[in-house]
Design a protein around this motif. Structure first.
Motif, PDB file in Angstrom:
ATOM      1  N   ARG A  76      32.989  56.315  40.135  1.00 16.36           N
ATOM      2  CA  ARG A  76      31.572  55.979  40.036  1.00 16.36           C
ATOM      3  C   ARG A  76      31.448  54.450  39.995  1.00 16.36           C
ATOM      4  NH1 ARG A  76      29.448  60.978  41.212  1.00 16.36           N
ATOM      5  NH2 ARG A  76      30.527  62.574  39.978  1.00 16.36           N
ATOM      6  N   PRO A  77      31.235  53.797  41.141  1.00 14.89           N
ATOM      7  CA  PRO A  77      31.208  52.331  41.164  1.00 14.89           C
ATOM      8  C   PRO A  77      30.044  51.758  40.361  1.00 14.89           C
ATOM      9  CG  PRO A  77      31.456  53.238  43.368  1.00 14.89           C
ATOM     10  CD  PRO A  77      31.068  54.371  42.480  1.00 14.89           C
ATOM     11  N   GLU A  78      30.339  50.646  39.691  1.00 12.74           N
ATOM     12  CA  GLU A  78      29.317  49.921  38.927  1.00 12.74           C
ATOM     13  C   GLU A  78      29.534  48.430  39.164  1.00 12.74           C
ATOM     14  OE1 GLU A  78      28.043  49.088  34.258  1.00 12.74           O
ATOM     15  OE2 GLU A  78      29.363  50.756  34.777  1.00 12.74           O
ATOM     16  N   ARG A  79      28.473  47.715  39.510  1.00 11.88           N
ATOM     17  CA  ARG A  79      28.585  46.298  39.841  1.00 11.88           C
ATOM     18  C   ARG A  79      28.136  45.428  38.677  1.00 11.88           C
ATOM     19  NH1 ARG A  79      25.881  43.305  45.117  1.00 11.88           N
ATOM     20  NH2 ARG A  79      25.398  41.328  44.090  1.00 11.88           N
ATOM     21  N   LEU A  80      28.974  44.423  38.368  1.00 13.84           N
ATOM     22  CA  LEU A  80      28.666  43.442  37.328  1.00 13.84           C
ATOM     23  C   LEU A  80      28.623  42.062  37.973  1.00 13.84           C
ATOM     24  CD1 LEU A  80      31.142  44.669  34.532  1.00 13.84           C
ATOM     25  CD2 LEU A  80      28.755  45.311  34.823  1.00 13.84           C
ATOM     26  N   ASP A  81      27.563  41.328  37.712  1.00 14.14           N
ATOM     27  CA  ASP A  81      27.416  40.009  38.315  1.00 14.14           C
ATOM     28  C   ASP A  81      27.620  38.863  37.319  1.00 14.14           C
ATOM     29  OD1 ASP A  81      26.859  41.164  40.754  1.00 14.14           O
ATOM     30  OD2 ASP A  81      24.705  41.255  40.375  1.00 14.14           O
ATOM     31  N   GLU A  82      27.925  39.196  36.071  1.00 11.68           N
ATOM     32  CA  GLU A  82      28.086  38.139  35.067  1.00 11.68           C
ATOM     33  C   GLU A  82      29.396  37.388  35.287  1.00 11.68           C
ATOM     34  OE1 GLU A  82      27.723  41.316  34.353  1.00 11.68           O
ATOM     35  OE2 GLU A  82      25.860  41.599  33.226  1.00 11.68           O
ATOM     36  N   ILE A  83      29.367  36.068  35.148  1.00 13.29           N
ATOM     37  CA  ILE A  83      30.563  35.253  35.311  1.00 13.29           C
ATOM     38  C   ILE A  83      31.574  35.552  34.218  1.00 13.29           C
ATOM     39  CG2 ILE A  83      29.559  33.345  34.002  1.00 13.29           C
ATOM     40  CD1 ILE A  83      32.024  33.103  36.969  1.00 13.29           C
ATOM     41  N   SER A  84      31.115  35.911  33.012  1.00 13.30           N
ATOM     42  CA  SER A  84      32.027  36.215  31.910  1.00 13.30           C
ATOM     43  C   SER A  84      32.869  37.441  32.231  1.00 13.30           C
ATOM     44  CB  SER A  84      31.243  36.439  30.614  1.00 13.30           C
ATOM     45  OG  SER A  84      30.287  37.468  30.786  1.00 13.30           O
ATOM     46  N   ALA A  85      32.261  38.467  32.852  1.00 15.22           N
ATOM     47  CA  ALA A  85      33.019  39.660  33.230  1.00 15.22           C
ATOM     48  C   ALA A  85      34.049  39.319  34.292  1.00 15.22           C
ATOM     49  CB  ALA A  85      32.071  40.740  33.728  1.00 15.22           C
ATOM     50  N   ALA A  86      33.651  38.479  35.242  1.00 13.13           N
ATOM     51  CA  ALA A  86      34.575  38.090  36.302  1.00 13.13           C
ATOM     52  C   ALA A  86      35.788  37.360  35.733  1.00 13.13           C
ATOM     53  CB  ALA A  86      33.856  37.209  37.325  1.00 13.13           C
ATOM     54  N   LYS A  87      35.565  36.511  34.731  1.00 10.53           N
ATOM     55  CA  LYS A  87      36.677  35.768  34.126  1.00 10.53           C
ATOM     56  C   LYS A  87      37.650  36.704  33.435  1.00 10.53           C
ATOM     57  CE  LYS A  87      34.372  31.301  33.384  1.00 10.53           C
ATOM     58  NZ  LYS A  87      33.894  30.332  32.352  1.00 10.53           N
ATOM     59  N   VAL A  88      37.134  37.695  32.727  1.00 13.21           N
ATOM     60  CA  VAL A  88      38.004  38.639  32.009  1.00 13.21           C
ATOM     61  C   VAL A  88      38.864  39.426  32.997  1.00 13.21           C
ATOM     62  CG1 VAL A  88      38.040  40.724  30.595  1.00 13.21           C
ATOM     63  CG2 VAL A  88      36.492  38.846  30.008  1.00 13.21           C
ATOM     64  N   PHE A  89      38.228  39.962  34.034  1.00 14.96           N
ATOM     65  CA  PHE A  89      38.980  40.759  34.996  1.00 14.96           C
ATOM     66  C   PHE A  89      39.895  39.892  35.848  1.00 14.96           C
ATOM     67  CE2 PHE A  89      35.655  43.861  33.999  1.00 14.96           C
ATOM     68  CZ  PHE A  89      36.409  45.019  33.879  1.00 14.96           C
ATOM     69  N   ARG A  90      39.474  38.658  36.138  1.00 16.76           N
ATOM     70  CA  ARG A  90      40.337  37.751  36.889  1.00 16.76           C
ATOM     71  C   ARG A  90      41.606  37.448  36.103  1.00 16.76           C
ATOM     72  NH1 ARG A  90      41.477  36.511  41.724  1.00 16.76           N
ATOM     73  NH2 ARG A  90      39.263  36.389  42.215  1.00 16.76           N
ATOM     74  N   SER A  91      41.472  37.237  34.804  1.00 19.72           N
ATOM     75  CA  SER A  91      42.640  36.967  33.972  1.00 19.72           C
ATOM     76  C   SER A  91      43.591  38.162  33.979  1.00 19.72           C
ATOM     77  CB  SER A  91      42.190  36.645  32.546  1.00 19.72           C
ATOM     78  OG  SER A  91      43.312  36.468  31.699  1.00 19.72           O
ATOM     79  N   HIS A  92      43.038  39.361  33.850  1.00 26.29           N
ATOM     80  CA  HIS A  92      43.874  40.560  33.867  1.00 26.29           C
ATOM     81  C   HIS A  92      44.547  40.727  35.225  1.00 26.29           C
ATOM     82  CE1 HIS A  92      44.554  44.943  34.523  1.00 26.29           C
ATOM     83  NE2 HIS A  92      45.049  44.856  33.302  1.00 26.29           N
ATOM     84  N   PHE A  93      43.798  40.495  36.305  1.00 26.24           N
ATOM     85  CA  PHE A  93      44.368  40.644  37.646  1.00 26.24           C
ATOM     86  C   PHE A  93      45.517  39.660  37.862  1.00 26.24           C
ATOM     87  CE2 PHE A  93      44.835  39.673  42.095  1.00 26.24           C
ATOM     88  CZ  PHE A  93      44.770  40.912  42.716  1.00 26.24           C
ATOM     89  N   ASP A  94      45.298  38.388  37.504  1.00 19.30           N
ATOM     90  CA  ASP A  94      46.330  37.371  37.735  1.00 19.30           C
ATOM     91  C   ASP A  94      47.598  37.682  36.945  1.00 19.30           C
ATOM     92  OD1 ASP A  94      44.692  36.006  39.455  1.00 19.30           O
ATOM     93  OD2 ASP A  94      44.003  34.549  37.966  1.00 19.30           O
ATOM     94  N   GLU A  95      47.445  38.161  35.713  1.00 17.27           N
ATOM     95  CA  GLU A  95      48.613  38.508  34.908  1.00 17.27           C
ATOM     96  C   GLU A  95      49.365  39.690  35.526  1.00 17.27           C
ATOM     97  OE1 GLU A  95      49.703  39.985  30.344  1.00 17.27           O
ATOM     98  OE2 GLU A  95      47.668  39.368  30.868  1.00 17.27           O
ATOM     99  N   THR A  96      48.613  40.712  35.940  1.00 14.91           N
ATOM    100  CA  THR A  96      49.245  41.880  36.557  1.00 14.91           C
ATOM    101  C   THR A  96      49.895  41.508  37.884  1.00 14.91           C
ATOM    102  OG1 THR A  96      47.541  43.281  35.545  1.00 14.91           O
ATOM    103  CG2 THR A  96      48.872  44.270  37.276  1.00 14.91           C
TER     104      THR A  96
END
Length: 328
Positions: A76-96
């Motif tokens: 069930r896709p859900e879109r988030l446009d907040e920069i704070s959410a992008a930073k959290v997921f970007r950090s997780h992605f880069d670490e993984t």
């Protein structure tokens, strides 16, 4: 619809670049191989499971995050446009991403998990199991060839012959093929031995080392460099338990004797590049290294850079980011 989605990813990849992390399940690897054939960089994470939340990150003038929440067996896709959410997921992605393995290397590892006698059969079985496109299979076979016959590449030669230039060029080309590469040379370990002697630590290390003008050091005999070579050999052995291609650079007059330090098992699965240059060229290069290095201090980090950019690699044991001059 799936084909259209993959074509869209390929178009985005051509404009801005796409990176994908997938799981180890066969269906995930099949999908990853299809994206690989489209020129998209794909890595495999052994830590991710089907229970993990999947997401897409879009970066540019604006940042968007699309979460795929699993509910009732469907995303069930859900879109988030907040920069704070992008930073959290970007950090997780880069670490993984940093802890994941290129899909070419992962699939090559599967092929290597058996005797050489059945390798051709395993290649055919893998092609059928993952429905590998030709481009994806070619990439996997490149990784297989290096990991099977050249997991270690030695770059040898006298000081000033151009070994570092060859090592960097080879590493750059292998990384272009998305191989994991670890560049090693014995200078960092010899420099550590030299510091022990220079600082009069009294632990017996650095015997035969003496300081020279311009930040260089000299050794009385090649045997004085043997401890550094043994330490380098341990690093090479440690790498055998992981997947990088290890490029090893060192300078010795007795190259054959130095290679014996690494043992028969390493030598049997290695390739050797011996670099030569005229005495005139080597002398000119070594003379440039004799110029005093540039030293900078930033916080608790000390950086040294010499005139010919002959850098000291950073290691967990040595905080310096660059070296002074090559030993003679």
């Amino acid at each position: 619809m799936l084909v259209e989605i993959q074509e869209s990813w390929a178009q985005i990849n051509g404009r801005r670049g796409v990176r994908v992390i997938t799981r180890t399940e066969p269906a995930s690897l099949t999908a990853g191989a299809e994206l690989l054939a489209a020129g998209i960089e794909v890595r495999v994470s052994r830590a991710l499971t089907a229970d993990h939340l999947s997401y897409h990150l879009f970066s540019g003038s604006e940042h968007h995050t699309v979460l795929n929440r699993r509910n009732g067996g469907k995303d069930r896709p859900e879109r988030l446009d907040e920069i704070s959410a992008a930073k959290v997921f970007r950090s997780h992605f880069d670490e993984t991403w940093s802890e994941s393995e290129p899909i070419e290397s992962f699939l090559a590892g599967q092929l290597l998990a058996g005797p050489d006698s059945g390798l051709a059969d395993r290649i055919r079985e893998q092609r059928a199991a993952y429905q590998l496109p030709a481009k994806a299979e070619d990439a996997i076979l490149r990784h297989l060839a290096f990991r099977h016959r050249a997991p270690v590449v030695f770059v040898t030669g006298l000081p000033g012959a151009g070994k570092s230039l060859v090592r960097r060029a080879l590493a750059e080309e292998l990384r272009r093929w998305r191989m994991q590469v670890d560049e090693l040379n014995d200078y960092v370990y010899a420099f550590e031995e030299f510091l022990h002697a220079l600082m009069l630590l009294g632990d017996g290390r650095g015997a035969g080392f003496s300081a020279q003008q311009g930040g260089a050091f000299q050794v009385e005999r090649e045997d004085d460099l043997r401890p550094a070579l043994h330490t380098l050999g341990h690093r090479v052995w440690e790498n055998r338990r992981s997947n990088p291609i290890t490029i090893v650079e060192f300078a010795r007059a007795d190259t054959i004797g130095a290679l014996q330090v690494f043992g028969d098992k390493v030598l049997a699965a290695s390739q050797i590049i011996h670099v030569r240059a005229s005495d005139t060229k080597r002398s000119a290069r070594l003379a440039r290294r004799g110029e005093p290095p540039k030293i900078s201090v930033t916080g608790q980090s000390i950086s040294l850079e010499v005139s010919d950019e002959h850098r000291l690699p950073a290691t967990p044991r040595t905080p310096c980011t660059a070296g002074t001059t090559s030993h003679s």
